[in-house]
Design a protein around this motif. Structure first.
Motif, PDB file in Angstrom:
ATOM      1  N   ILE A  83     102.211  -5.543  19.725  1.00 24.93           N
ATOM      2  CA  ILE A  83     101.991  -4.328  20.521  1.00 24.93           C
ATOM      3  C   ILE A  83     102.198  -3.135  19.607  1.00 24.93           C
ATOM      4  N   ALA A  84     101.139  -2.765  18.912  1.00 24.57           N
ATOM      5  CA  ALA A  84     101.304  -1.696  17.940  1.00 24.57           C
ATOM      6  C   ALA A  84     100.688  -0.418  18.466  1.00 24.57           C
ATOM      7  N   PHE A  85     101.126   0.711  17.941  1.00 26.36           N
ATOM      8  CA  PHE A  85     100.555   2.023  18.227  1.00 26.36           C
ATOM      9  C   PHE A  85     100.475   2.297  19.725  1.00 26.36           C
ATOM     10  N   LYS A  86     101.509   1.915  20.431  1.00 27.90           N
ATOM     11  CA  LYS A  86     101.503   2.187  21.868  1.00 27.90           C
ATOM     12  C   LYS A  86     102.655   3.126  22.167  1.00 27.90           C
ATOM     13  N   GLU A  87     102.334   4.237  22.783  1.00 25.50           N
ATOM     14  CA  GLU A  87     103.387   5.211  23.032  1.00 25.50           C
ATOM     15  C   GLU A  87     104.206   4.823  24.258  1.00 25.50           C
ATOM     16  N   PHE A  88     105.486   5.069  24.157  1.00 21.35           N
ATOM     17  CA  PHE A  88     106.419   4.726  25.223  1.00 21.35           C
ATOM     18  C   PHE A  88     106.684   5.998  25.998  1.00 21.35           C
ATOM     19  N   ASN A  89     106.060   6.116  27.168  1.00 22.40           N
ATOM     20  CA  ASN A  89     106.221   7.323  27.967  1.00 22.40           C
ATOM     21  C   ASN A  89     107.231   7.047  29.066  1.00 22.40           C
ATOM     22  N   ALA A  90     108.417   7.590  28.905  1.00 21.45           N
ATOM     23  CA  ALA A  90     109.516   7.242  29.800  1.00 21.45           C
ATOM     24  C   ALA A  90     109.184   7.590  31.249  1.00 21.45           C
ATOM     25  N   ARG A  91     108.540   8.747  31.472  1.00 21.61           N
ATOM     26  CA  ARG A  91     108.251   9.187  32.833  1.00 21.61           C
ATOM     27  C   ARG A  91     107.312   8.192  33.514  1.00 21.61           C
ATOM     28  N   GLN A  92     106.328   7.721  32.712  1.00 19.58           N
ATOM     29  CA  GLN A  92     105.372   6.778  33.265  1.00 19.58           C
ATOM     30  C   GLN A  92     106.019   5.415  33.521  1.00 19.58           C
ATOM     31  N   VAL A  93     106.872   5.004  32.580  1.00 18.08           N
ATOM     32  CA  VAL A  93     107.489   3.686  32.704  1.00 18.08           C
ATOM     33  C   VAL A  93     108.381   3.630  33.926  1.00 18.08           C
ATOM     34  N   PHE A  94     109.180   4.661  34.100  1.00 14.98           N
ATOM     35  CA  PHE A  94     110.143   4.625  35.200  1.00 14.98           C
ATOM     36  C   PHE A  94     109.525   5.049  36.525  1.00 14.98           C
ATOM     37  N   GLY A  95     108.363   5.670  36.470  1.00 13.99           N
ATOM     38  CA  GLY A  95     107.768   6.215  37.678  1.00 13.99           C
ATOM     39  C   GLY A  95     107.065   5.163  38.520  1.00 13.99           C
ATOM     40  N   PRO A  96     106.485   5.592  39.659  1.00 14.36           N
ATOM     41  CA  PRO A  96     105.761   4.648  40.521  1.00 14.36           C
ATOM     42  C   PRO A  96     104.395   4.313  39.938  1.00 14.36           C
ATOM     43  N   LYS A  97     103.840   3.182  40.376  1.00 12.44           N
ATOM     44  CA  LYS A  97     102.483   2.803  39.949  1.00 12.44           C
ATOM     45  C   LYS A  97     101.529   3.191  41.069  1.00 12.44           C
ATOM     46  N   GLU A  98     100.684   4.156  40.787  1.00 10.05           N
ATOM     47  CA  GLU A  98      99.725   4.563  41.816  1.00 10.05           C
ATOM     48  C   GLU A  98      98.523   3.637  41.753  1.00 10.05           C
ATOM     49  N   VAL A  99      98.153   3.089  42.896  1.00 13.54           N
ATOM     50  CA  VAL A  99      96.991   2.198  42.921  1.00 13.54           C
ATOM     51  C   VAL A  99      95.802   2.997  43.396  1.00 13.54           C
ATOM     52  N   ASP A 100      94.701   2.809  42.682  1.00 10.66           N
ATOM     53  CA  ASP A 100      93.524   3.562  43.098  1.00 10.66           C
ATOM     54  C   ASP A 100      92.711   2.775  44.125  1.00 10.66           C
ATOM     55  N   GLY A 118     105.142  -5.197  16.225  1.00 15.39           N
ATOM     56  CA  GLY A 118     104.120  -4.173  16.170  1.00 15.39           C
ATOM     57  C   GLY A 118     104.651  -2.894  15.564  1.00 15.39           C
ATOM     58  N   LEU A 119     103.830  -2.303  14.691  1.00 14.90           N
ATOM     59  CA  LEU A 119     104.243  -1.074  14.028  1.00 14.90           C
ATOM     60  C   LEU A 119     104.094   0.098  14.982  1.00 14.90           C
ATOM     61  N   ASN A 120     104.803   1.167  14.695  1.00 13.84           N
ATOM     62  CA  ASN A 120     104.569   2.427  15.355  1.00 13.84           C
ATOM     63  C   ASN A 120     104.693   2.319  16.872  1.00 13.84           C
ATOM     64  N   SER A 121     105.629   1.503  17.339  1.00 15.22           N
ATOM     65  CA  SER A 121     105.701   1.331  18.783  1.00 15.22           C
ATOM     66  C   SER A 121     107.089   0.885  19.194  1.00 15.22           C
ATOM     67  N   VAL A 122     107.617   1.549  20.221  1.00  9.57           N
ATOM     68  CA  VAL A 122     108.940   1.172  20.730  1.00  9.57           C
ATOM     69  C   VAL A 122     108.860  -0.193  21.405  1.00  9.57           C
ATOM     70  N   TYR A 123     107.787  -0.365  22.198  1.00  8.27           N
ATOM     71  CA  TYR A 123     107.587  -1.662  22.845  1.00  8.27           C
ATOM     72  C   TYR A 123     107.564  -2.772  21.798  1.00  8.27           C
ATOM     73  N   GLY A 124     106.837  -2.515  20.738  1.00  3.98           N
ATOM     74  CA  GLY A 124     106.652  -3.525  19.692  1.00  3.98           C
ATOM     75  C   GLY A 124     107.977  -3.983  19.133  1.00  3.98           C
ATOM     76  N   SER A 125     108.870  -3.016  18.863  1.00  3.29           N
ATOM     77  CA  SER A 125     110.163  -3.392  18.294  1.00  3.29           C
ATOM     78  C   SER A 125     110.956  -4.236  19.267  1.00  3.29           C
ATOM     79  N   ILE A 126     110.887  -3.863  20.551  1.00  2.78           N
ATOM     80  CA  ILE A 126     111.645  -4.636  21.541  1.00  2.78           C
ATOM     81  C   ILE A 126     111.077  -6.052  21.610  1.00  2.78           C
ATOM     82  N   VAL A 127     109.747  -6.125  21.728  1.00  2.00           N
ATOM     83  CA  VAL A 127     109.111  -7.445  21.827  1.00  2.00           C
ATOM     84  C   VAL A 127     109.385  -8.267  20.567  1.00  2.00           C
TER      85      VAL A 127
END
Lengths: 447, 390
Positions: free
Chosen positions: A430-447, A382-391
């Motif tokens: 997985i293109a055009f997806k921003e890699f937000n480190a704070r969100q990735v490493f942070g907790p997942k809040e369930v609504d 996927g272009l324009n995406s850190v996830y994409g390159s890893i995948v």
């Protein structure tokens, strides 16, 4: 009409699975994986002999499955003898995958939701760097234990991590800036040669580069310097592409960059002081798994910071419309220059790592074949995406390894997959997806 | 749901029982040998020739007796895609996953050098049938090769040009970008100038892999008035060079190296190449004894004359099996056995290969004779002269 709406309303299996795992933070998965790999060390050998597998499945059972498939293909085409009893290895490999990885991962990850989230929330109070370091340390532990089982896994993992860094460095130019650069293997070659020149020339005795200049036991501490030197030389040479890119775009720049690749290759072929076409061998064995992992993590971190900065947004502006970007006070020349130099730097670093993993470098390694490989990784992921390159890098490496027993059919299956991806997801998985480190490493809040 | 799961469980049990019966039958008493060869990629012909020779060997000798015990031979062919990274991965996989006793290949130096490092690190004997780079075996006790080296082949050709053709001035045309031609060109130059004095190689012209037009280089060579032209190139390039030379009016002899013998030279070159000489590992036309049997059987099985890759792979395999036999007894501990095989390989004397008798030097390079062949009017490679190291 009904069917297209159905999954959301009635809750299809994927949707339900997604919902099940929604509250699991990265920390939870890491703990799950750690349990899996430890469980494999304990029970893997026993389980595989219980299942009648000839050897412990090394790449999640993929290799076992494709080996059997290759046997069938050879039987159908060439009439080679095929042991039909081997067919049971396919379900057995899947059973192994389920028992060792899928079930423990799912159970542990889901069960650890509360403590993992609490821990992630606690870690979030500290600066981001601490959260990141803890989780990266855990990730390294997973990889380390996984690779301990077999040296084949270790070499596979090393080369895959290098491929991730290399792919991401190309994604800066081809994805974020939207140019089509073919010069990347050239940058990699420069990095590989220059870091080898540094390490072999200074710290090892070699026929081509002469005796060691320095001789002390802690010489491996200079390895980062060697990598940086390789990267800097690569970015210096990237000026040859960066300057024409001011006035050239698209196909023409692609041709210039392709020419650059050939220039680099024939330079090293003709450079007798660097071993010519015979290359340099005897690099010290400094590229260990932790070194590669740290370099890759640092590389991803800086590249991610770069592309999410103002400069990174300027890259996207240049990609979408250069004249509009110019009108909006974006300094396009500076932007392009930075992108090329930065991408080339990391390509050079990954080249330095590659040279020290293989402990050999020759010009033929950086040919058009390498270019095709890395382009496939970038566009598949996927272009324009850190996830994409890893995948992309991980999946193409994994496929390449798993399909190896199929021999020539491998080169039908992988391109076919690429074509399918290009048809159904033209910008990659997985293109055009921003890699937000704070969100990735942070907790997942369930609504 | 319950019915379904109990059915699933039952079939699983059945399958497991079935596998136990199936797998245990053939696992013991095998000797595994790995092949790290390019089955796909830039040079699939090389991989195909190696695999053909190996399959033929297996058909002929499916069993080996070591110290009174009979083992079944088992070969693992793995594709290195003609890439250095893949060759390293494949060698690691063969050693750690398949647990092979020894490895044959990789064939080309660009893969054999890094793969040799892996084999040596894991203390596994490896024979590269075709690699000519000195680094492949240098300081690696576990790595051997099946072919003679360029420092030997260069002087053979230089002496031949002097003694048989009476040449006083020589010209060389070679590919500077490829490892093998460049090395050989330099060794030839050195040897020829040693005989005739500095400057006797009057033209030392180069080109780059993939070039199709050689007229500029040939013009230079024609102007120097050389007596003989040496072209250490691969079979696909030789016809182009020979035709370019003939178009320029070159009527003197052209000499080649063992690379002429790989692939379909005569099919591409036709009448143009007849009458020229090259040095190689063995002569197919007029071969006798075991060599003739090998050529006949190979031709019958695959419909083409074996090239030197096939012949060298056959010999390397023969060496490996001979060394396994020489160990006297296999302990079953793969690590100890590998070292034993390495020691046996190093002490093999005068192994009767189809490409000549072989004895390894301490570096793991064989001492063997080179053959100079003439391409006769029927387009066959005819034995002309044999040159042995002193």
């Amino acid at each position: 009409m009904d069917e297209t709406l159905a999954p959301k309303q009635t809750g299809g299996i994927f949707y339900r699975v997604g919902l099940f795992f929604k509250p699991v933070p990265l920390l939870g998965y890491l703990i799950g994986f750690l349990v899996c790999v430890l469980w494999e060390q304990l029970a893997g050998e026993g389980l595989s002999s219980l299942l009648g597998l000839p050897k412990m499945p090394i790449l999640f059972g993929l290799l076992t499955i494709f080996k059997v498939l290759a046997g069938i293909v050879n039987f159908l085409i060439k009439g080679d003898a095929f042991h039909w009893a081997r067919l049971v290895e396919i379900p057995m490999a899947l059973v192994y995958l389920t028992v060792i990885y899928l079930v423990p991962l799912a159970l542990v990850a889901r069960a650890a939701v509360k403590p993992a989230n609490a821990m992630a929330r606690y870690l979030q109070k500290f600066p981001l760097i601490i959260t990141a370091l803890v989780q990266l340390g855990l990730m390294y532990a997973v990889l380390h234990v996984w690779a301990e089982v077999s040296d084949y896994r270790l070499i596979f993992l090393k080369l895959t991590l290098i491929a991730v860094l290399f792919t991401l460095s190309l994604n800066i130019i081809n994805g974020y800036m939207g140019e089509f650069s073919c010069s990347h293997p050239g940058f990699m070659a420069i990095g590989a040669y220059m870091s080898s020149l540094f390490t072999v020339g200074l710290f090892a005795s070699d026929k081509v580069l002469g005796d060691a200049v320095f001789n002390f036991s802690a010489a491996y501490l200079t390895f980062p310097l060697a990598l940086i030197f390789g990267g800097l030389m690569a970015s210096l040479c990237a000026l040859i592409i960066a300057i024409p890119s001011f006035k050239t775009r698209g196909d023409y720049l692609a041709i210039i960059s392709l020419a650059f690749l050939f220039i680099v290759k024939s330079f090293f072929e003709n450079m007798q002081a660097l071993g010519g076409s015979r290359g340099i061998s005897g690099q010290p064995d400094w590229a260990t798994l932790p070194v590669i992992f740290i370099t890759m993590a640092f590389g991803i971190w800086t590249i991610n910071n770069f592309v999410t900065s103002t400069m990174g947004k300027a890259l996207n502006a240049v990609r979408d419309d250069e004249s509009a970007a110019e009108a909006m006070t974006v300094d396009t020349r500076k932007t392009k220059m930075a992108a090329f130099l930065f991408g080339a730097f990391w390509a050079g670093v990954s080249g330095g790592l590659l040279a020290h993993v293989l402990r050999y470098v020759n010009p033929a390694m950086f040919s058009v074949q390498k270019l095709a490989e890395v382009l496939a990784m970038v566009y598949f992921g996927g272009l324009n995406s850190v996830y994409g390159s890893i995948v992309g890098a991980v999946s193409i490496s994994l496929l390449g390894e798993a399909l190896r027993p199929l021999e020539i059919f491998k080169w039908i299956v992988i391109p076919l997959l690429l074509i399918l991806v290009m048809i159904y997801r033209p910008t990659g998985l997985i293109a055009f997806k921003e890699f937000n480190a704070r969100q990735v490493f942070g907790p997942k809040e369930v609504d | 749901m319950r019915k379904f799961s109990s059915g699933l469980l039952l079939s699983l049990v059945a399958v497991i029982a079935f596998t136990f019966v199936a797998v245990d039958a053939g696992a013991a008493d095998t000797i595994k040998i790995g092949f790290n060869i390019p089955l796909t990629g830039d040079n699939p012909d090389v991989g195909a020739s190696s695999k053909n020779a190996a399959e033929m060997y297996l058909k002929k000798n499916p069993k080996v007796t070591v110290g009174g015990k009979t083992y079944a031979l088992k070969f693992f062919y793995d594709d290195n895609e003609y890439k250095a990274e893949s060759a390293v991965k494949v060698s690691t996989k063969l050693i750690t996953e398949e647990g092979v006793l020894g490895i044959i290949g990789p064939q080309s130096s660009s893969q054999a050098v890094p793969a040799g490092e892996v084999a040596n690190n894991y203390a596994t004997p490896m024979i590269s049938p075709w690699s000519t780079n000195p680094n492949t075996t240098l300081n690696r006790p576990y790595v051997f090769r099946g072919c003679f080296l360029d420092p030997f082949q260069g002087p053979v050709i230089a002496n031949f040009a002097t003694d048989e053709l009476g040449a006083k001035k020589a010209a060389v045309l070679y590919d500077i970008a490829a490892d093998y031609p460049k090395g050989l060109a330099e060794f030839f130059k050195e040897a020829f100038e040693k005989i005739h004095g500095a400057g006797s190689v009057v033209a030392f012209e180069s080109f780059t892999t993939g070039d199709k037009d050689f007229s500029a280089q040939m013009t230079n060579i024609m102007m120097t008035g050389a007596d003989v032209l040496f072209v250490p190139q691969y079979y696909s390039e030789v016809p182009l060079i020979v035709r370019a030379a003939k178009e320029m009016g070159w009527t003197k002899p052209i000499l080649g190296s063992d690379s002429w013998g790989g692939g379909d030279l005569m099919g591409l070159c036709g009448d143009d190449c007849k009458g020229y000489y090259f040095s190689t590992h063995y002569a197919a036309a007029g071969a006798k004894g075991a060599t003739k049997t090998f050529i006949d059987e190979y031709t019958a099985a695959y419909g083409k004359t074996p090239d030197d890759v096939a012949a060298l792979t056959w010999d390397s395999l023969g060496l490996m099996v001979q060394a396994i036999k020489d160990t006297g007894k296999l302990s079953g501990d793969i690590k100890a056995d590998r070292t034993k095989v390495k020691d046996a390989l190093a002490s093999i004397k005068n192994f009767p290969g189809i490409t000549g008798n072989m004895t390894f030097t301490p570096e793991g390079d064989p001492k063997k004779c080179a053959v100079v062949v003439k391409i006769n009017d029927a387009g066959k490679f005819e034995f002309f002269k044999s040159v042995c190291p002193k």
